[in-house]
Design an enzyme around this catalytic site. Structure first.
Site, PDB file in Angstrom:
ATOM      1  N   ARG A 232      38.283  14.472  -6.350  1.00 32.58           N
ATOM      2  CA  ARG A 232      36.880  13.957  -5.924  1.00 32.58           C
ATOM      3  C   ARG A 232      36.180  14.326  -6.874  1.00 32.58           C
ATOM      4  O   ARG A 232      36.146  15.438  -7.520  1.00 32.58           O
ATOM      5  CB  ARG A 232      36.656  14.580  -4.546  1.00 32.58           C
ATOM      6  N   GLU A 261      27.807  10.450 -18.275  1.00 33.73           N
ATOM      7  CA  GLU A 261      27.796  11.911 -19.026  1.00 33.73           C
ATOM      8  C   GLU A 261      28.988  12.315 -19.519  1.00 33.73           C
ATOM      9  O   GLU A 261      29.169  13.062 -20.532  1.00 33.73           O
ATOM     10  CB  GLU A 261      26.996  12.724 -18.297  1.00 33.73           C
ATOM     11  N   HIS A 273      39.891   6.240 -11.897  1.00 39.21           N
ATOM     12  CA  HIS A 273      40.376   6.489 -10.527  1.00 39.21           C
ATOM     13  C   HIS A 273      41.725   5.775 -10.295  1.00 39.21           C
ATOM     14  O   HIS A 273      41.976   4.963  -9.459  1.00 39.21           O
ATOM     15  CB  HIS A 273      39.373   5.892  -9.512  1.00 39.21           C
TER      16      HIS A 273
END
Length: 393
Positions: A232, A261, A273
């Site tokens: 996560r 970032e 993902h």
């Protein structure tokens, strides 16, 4: 008996096929659904019909589902732990290798030799020294979280010749049995942080785990540690991680969670993902979610819920009888209330189970006879009763 199922994402056909179309109407747009099948769609801003009894997530994570609100309404939320474990494990092993051997950067550099013709072999040989990386064999991997995925990662790393230290204060008996006997069990996270060359995280994101990899925990780690986050995004404090990568404290971060970032930063590999992005995992999750939903809607049984306890009555619903499915708060005297109401109605109880999980509880009660709306209203006549549903035998 017929049910309406709303799908919020494309659900694999092999999963939907678990729900026979004679008894189930399935569509992405449907009025007053009995249940919802979802993968990644964000449900936090959705207004759900009062008819919704369950939400089944074809995957393990449930951050996209408003769990507390649904629990208060007596809506059972299912997930599919372990169904995508092999897919995620394989990506973690890939990340482990990519964190050591800078193959992605080497590939990009090699592609830059295009147009140099016969010079390419010599240029490649001369340039390869900038892409040296350590072998995994003999290094120490720390696995934080030894659930279905973490245990598989630990076992595979042992086969790759690594030393493995695992940490999981909630290690289940089944997970413990599945672990290779060479996996060392750590009593503390600090031991993982201080002694591992590689660290991979496999815990859910909660108030306790959010930002667990931060400046203070990074400070404990070995210089040149390599960190993998395929679990996560919020488990890692990105600002602290960027500083650690720039200083060389962290040799490489591989994350499956893109954010502004982290992009285009040296020694940070960002994936979009991909953890469960295999056809096999999508099929497994869809089938598991649909089967759990079917058993709940038709029999009232709960398996793999994230907000209500595992509760099952293995016996068939009595012929001519009724199974009552009651979601309630975990407070005293609830069973006494239910049995009193049924006794006044002169209904014999043929089977009963009541389980609790934190503040939530769930009861299944089989009675010999039909239950009308007036009796359901009596059972539901308390702020501690969240929902009552009757299934006829």
């Amino acid at each position: 008996m017929s049910f309406k199922i709303q799908t919020l994402n494309k659900i694999a056909a092999c999963g939907l096929n678990q729900l026979d179309r004679d008894n189930y109407e399935i569509a992405s747009e449907i009025n007053n659904p009995d249940a919802i099948l979802v993968r990644s769609a964000d449900m936090h801003s959705m207004e759900l019909s009062a008819n919704v009894k369950a939400v089944a997530r074809a995957g393990a994570g449930v951050n996209n589902i408003p769990i507390p609100e649904l629990t208060e309404k007596g809506v059972v939320v299912f997930n599919t732990p372990g169904a995508n474990a092999n897919a995620v494990k394989e990506l973690v092993i890939l990340a482990l290798l990519l964190s050591s051997r800078p193959a992605i950067y080497a590939n990009a550099w090699a592609n830059g030799l295009a147009g140099k013709g016969d010079e390419i072999p010599d240029l490649a040989e001369k340039g390869k020294s900038q892409f040296v990386g350590p072998e995994l064999k003999g290094k120490t991997l720390g696995v934080i979280g030894l659930g279905a995925i973490g245990a598989m990662v630990a076992n595979t790393a042992i086969k790759l010749g690594m030393n493995v230290i695992g940490y999981d204060p909630f290690l289940s008996i089944n997970a413990a049995w599945s672990l290779d006997h060479n996996v060392q069990h750590s009593e503390t996270l600090e031991n993982i942080y201080k002694n591992c060359d590689y660290i991979t995280i496999h815990v859910p994101q909660t108030n306790d785990t959010k930002g667990m990899i931060n400046a203070s925990t990074l400070k404990m780690m070995k210089d040149g540690v390599r960190i993998l986050n395929i679990a996560r995004g919020g488990l890692v404090n990105n600002a602290d991680m960027l500083a650690a990568v720039e200083s060389g404290k962290v040799a490489c971060l591989v994350t499956d969670f893109a954010s502004e970032e982290l992009l285009n930063k040296k020694n940070i590999i960002v994936l979009p993902h991909l953890g469960a992005s295999t056809p096999e995992a999508e099929d497994n999750c869809a089938v598991m979610a649909a089967k759990q939903l079917k058993d709940f809607l038709e029999n009232g049984n709960i398996v793999n819920s994230v907000n209500y306890p595992k509760t099952c009555l293995d016996q068939a619903i009595p012929a001519g009888g009724t199974r009552l499915c009651i979601a309630h708060k975990n407070v005293p005297n609830m069973i006494a209330k239910f049995t009193s109401v049924l006794g006044e109605a002169k209904l014999n109880i043929a089977g009963m189970v009541d389980q609790n999980r934190g503040d939530a509880a769930y009861a299944l009660i089989d009675v010999d006879g039909k239950v009308g709306d007036d009796l359901i209203a009596k059972l539901n006549d308390s702020e501690s009763v969240l929902s009552v549903r009757a299934i006829n035998g």
